[in-house]
Scaffold this motif. Structure first.
Motif, mmCIF file in Angstrom:
data_model
loop_
_atom_site.group_PDB
_atom_site.id
_atom_site.type_symbol
_atom_site.label_atom_id
_atom_site.label_comp_id
_atom_site.label_asym_id
_atom_site.label_seq_id
_atom_site.Cartn_x
_atom_site.Cartn_y
_atom_site.Cartn_z
ATOM 1 N N SER A 1 3.264 -2.300 -9.052
ATOM 2 C CA SER A 1 3.208 -1.329 -7.952
ATOM 3 C C SER A 1 2.500 -1.867 -6.717
ATOM 4 O O SER A 1 2.182 -1.113 -5.801
ATOM 5 C CB SER A 1 2.501 -0.049 -8.430
ATOM 6 N N ARG A 2 2.270 -3.175 -6.687
ATOM 7 C CA ARG A 2 1.464 -3.765 -5.624
ATOM 8 C C ARG A 2 2.011 -3.444 -4.226
ATOM 9 O O ARG A 2 1.262 -3.050 -3.329
ATOM 10 C CB ARG A 2 1.397 -5.284 -5.808
ATOM 11 N N HIS A 3 3.305 -3.594 -4.024
ATOM 12 C CA HIS A 3 3.876 -3.389 -2.685
ATOM 13 C C HIS A 3 3.776 -1.924 -2.249
ATOM 14 O O HIS A 3 3.507 -1.638 -1.069
ATOM 15 C CB HIS A 3 5.328 -3.859 -2.652
ATOM 16 N N ILE A 4 3.982 -1.016 -3.195
ATOM 17 C CA ILE A 4 3.841 0.409 -2.873
ATOM 18 C C ILE A 4 2.414 0.717 -2.453
ATOM 19 O O ILE A 4 2.157 1.396 -1.454
ATOM 20 C CB ILE A 4 4.254 1.279 -4.083
ATOM 21 N N VAL A 5 1.468 0.205 -3.242
ATOM 22 C CA VAL A 5 0.051 0.473 -2.968
ATOM 23 C C VAL A 5 -0.360 -0.097 -1.621
ATOM 24 O O VAL A 5 -1.075 0.553 -0.843
ATOM 25 C CB VAL A 5 -0.826 -0.098 -4.099
#
Length: 397
Positions: A209-213
């Motif tokens: 979920s890195r890009h969303i976060v």
């Protein structure tokens, strides 16, 4: 005998902490001005406290993936105790600046602290997806009512004056009370069951979920930078300076402001079930920003207070919905880190604007901090809607 649910301890600890933050946010500018410091120096203290909170929160975000959340919460409570004691006994500006940077003092009287990502992670694992937003609404409701009561408690130093205690000594006593609240909060955190944070594979802070976060963190940073212009301590300073508001009047106003915010949380949870989390965040936030800008231009105190109360009734409806949304769009193992990584940029961004607001106050541009805040928050809302309206949490799919 039935075991007490862990959320009860966390709700109670949040109430104690926000009660302390409520009176500290109002008393902080009064205290610093009474010590002979300028509005610009008040803004610098606010900036230091938010910057320190950001650094601590990002550190906790890394630790949260590998260590027991209870132990980290207990450490935070110990820091709160030390902060209250230090502010009660220190008068030197440089030392106060260090304490503000390293401690838990909160000029915003809101959920900007090292405790938040840990509490969010623990709370989320205790409820189902459908109950998550409602739970965060209750959590925010408890904090807001406690903060409102804390704002009302800021009048205590004036009430102690007939007993022979001057205002400065009374404010120092309130910082001692803040330390005692940290002690009580620590006793509640000690009751949380020992449960290490879940780790999938190597204990990385963020994974799929890195890009969303990161996108959410960038947008939340814009919102927080805007909010930093009117953190509660600076809003109190504006009311004192612009309308010569008394400390007792400020305490009553911030009580009702906090109470209206508290009532808005269950409304936000119910509204989100109808129109979705993102829509609830955006379409309640924009009118609140307009109300803030109107307050900045209001010619009289009653008119300004009415607009500020309208803002209070709407501006915090994105708090439980935002928390719920972040927890919904990441994996369980990433929750503590996600809460931290979306909180830290908020704190960093918010730490810049109070000193700018203090400079504007010192230059007699009193309305500009409020106008800048409102305009930037509207921009944030529009960008959030454009970027995330199609990314639905599980319960909305």
């Amino acid at each position: 005998m039935q075991r007490i649910h862990p959320t009860i301890f966390l709700f109670a600890a949040r109430a104690l902490r926000d009660f302390g933050d409520g009176f500290v946010a109002v008393l902080l500018p009064v205290y610093l001005l009474a010590l002979g410091f300028t509005p610009l120096q008040v803004g610098v203290i606010a900036t230091a406290s938010l910057l320190g909170s950001a650094l601590l929160t990002i550190y906790v975000g890394f630790l949260g993936a590998r260590h027991d959340h209870r132990q980290l919460l207990l450490a935070g409570a110990g820091l709160m105790i030390a902060t209250g004691v230090a502010f009660a006994v220190v008068d030197d500006y440089a030392l106060l600046l260090v304490v503000a940077l390293a401690g838990t003092i909160n000029p915003s009287a809101g959920s900007v602290s090292v405790f938040v990502p840990l509490e969010h992670a623990v709370l989320t694992r205790e409820v189902t997806e459908r109950e998550r937003t409602r739970m965060f609404a209750r959590y925010s409701l408890v904090g807001a009512f406690a903060g409102a009561t804390g704002g009302l408690a800021s009048v205590i130093p004036d009430l102690l004056a007939p007993a022979g205690l001057d205002r400065l000594a009374g404010i120092k006593a309130m910082f001692v009370l803040y330390a005692l609240l940290g002690l009580l909060g620590g006793s509640l955190y000690a009751c949380i069951p020992h449960r290490p944070a879940p780790v999938a594979g190597p204990p990385a802070a963020l994974g799929p979920s890195r890009h969303i976060v990161f996108k959410l963190a960038a947008l939340f940073s814009l919102d927080a930078f805007a909010g930093g212009f009117v953190v509660q301590s600076l809003l109190a300073l504006w009311l004192f300076d612009r309308f010569d508001l008394s400390l007792s009047q400020a305490g009553v106003f911030f009580f009702w402001s906090g109470a209206l915010s508290a009532f808005s949380f269950p409304v936000a949870a119910r509204l989100s079930r109808r129109i979705g989390l993102i829509n609830t965040m955006v379409f309640t936030h924009i009118p609140s920003s307009i109300a803030l800008m109107l307050a900045a231009l209001a010619p009289t105190l009653p008119m300004a207070l009415v607009f500020l109360l309208i803002r209070a009734a709407l501006s915090q409806m994105d708090v439980p919905t935002r928390s719920s949304y972040v927890m919904a769009v990441v994996t369980e193992a990433e929750r503590a880190a996600a809460a931290s990584f979306t909180s830290v940029p908020r704190s960093l961004a918010a730490s810049v604007s109070p000193v700018l607001a203090g400079a504007l106050f010192a230059a007699s541009f009193r309305a500009w901090p409020l106008l800048i805040c409102g305009a930037l928050k509207i921009l944030y809302d529009l960008l959030l809607l454009m970027q995330f309206r199609r990314l639905k949490p599980p319960e909305e799919r």
